[in-house]
Design an enzyme around this catalytic site. Sequence first.
Site, short mmCIF file in Angstrom:
data_model
loop_
_atom_site.label_atom_id
_atom_site.label_comp_id
_atom_site.label_asym_id
_atom_site.label_seq_id
_atom_site.Cartn_x
_atom_site.Cartn_y
_atom_site.Cartn_z
N LYS A 4 -7.16 17.38 38.95
CA LYS A 4 -7.99 18.16 39.37
C LYS A 4 -7.41 19.45 39.69
O LYS A 4 -6.37 19.73 40.33
CB LYS A 4 -8.60 17.41 40.52
N GLU A 24 -14.26 9.64 41.66
CA GLU A 24 -12.81 10.18 42.07
C GLU A 24 -12.35 8.93 42.99
O GLU A 24 -12.90 8.48 43.81
CB GLU A 24 -13.21 11.45 42.87
N VAL A 53 -19.32 14.93 49.59
CA VAL A 53 -19.72 14.72 51.15
C VAL A 53 -20.46 15.91 51.63
O VAL A 53 -21.25 15.62 52.63
CB VAL A 53 -18.38 14.66 52.17
N CYS A 99 -15.13 16.32 41.12
CA CYS A 99 -15.88 16.61 42.23
C CYS A 99 -16.00 18.21 42.55
O CYS A 99 -16.64 18.94 41.90
CB CYS A 99 -15.17 16.00 43.57
C1 ACM Z 1 -14.48 16.82 46.58
O1 ACM Z 1 -13.94 17.24 45.81
N1 ACM Z 1 -13.92 15.36 46.78
C2 ACM Z 1 -15.45 17.13 47.60
#
Ligand code: ACM
Length: 274
Positions: free
Chosen positions: A114, A43, A174, A147
């Site tokens: 996203k 990402e 993370v 992510c």
């Molecule tokens: C995320 O979606 N970058 C944890």
Amino acid sequence: MVERVIKLAYAQTNPTFGEVESNVEDALTLIRSTDADIIVFPELFNTGYAFIDREEVKRFAEEVPHGETCRALIEESGRQKKTIVAGLAEKAGDAVYNSAVIVSKGRLVGSYRKIHLFNREKILFNRGDLMPKVYDVEGVKLGVLICFDWLFPEIWRVLALKGADIIAHPSNLVLPYYCQRAMLARSFENHIYTVTANRVGEEKRGNYHLKYIGRSQIVSPKMEVLASASDDQVECKAAQINLELARNKKLTELNDIFKDRRPKFYSALTKPFF
Ligand code: ACM
């Protein structure tokens, strides 16, 4: 059906915040170093993740496909005759999206914005507004999610029902390894290959200190981890995958995991919950 075997890779990187030119150059070097057919990057691989505010996102965001990063990826995909998936901040009018592009052999195949934003991304980015698609890249059915989308199995199922063989998953994870474990289930319950390309390193910007956990991985429809990365090194690793395995949804003699679904019992899934 004829077996079709291809090489799928993740590129686990460590971008320096704001150093777009060198981050992209490092990525191009990794692309040249692998013989994989499809390479997935993290990402926001070109900018880094820890934007201070939306104005800063806007300064770095690029139009797709006319921005510099996208053009560099398109050119390299043409030179290397490969398919590349990579996350970047996308500018579209006044909106900015946490997006990923798919480029292949010198052209833009498609992009994804996203849908499920994580934490401060809700302040920094607009929420994805387009229905995710499955793209046909020379007979390989490829979808993309980013992510935090990992926590929403519904959207993985949607792409699988649309025929995805592979879901590429650019990430900046993370939280400690929840996602990597969950991806075994995402792969098995949909009988698809998944490739999570995460980053490593740390970012300290403003009041924010983020440590990225690496452990990129490729998982098979049978829940096997075909390749996995360290939690702190830049690395690019590939696995051979057989598309036929992802297209066969049969589990036992009498079970086909897609045909056995009972959608009339799932209607709550399509209603908002407040
Ligand atoms: C995320 O979606 N970058 C944890």
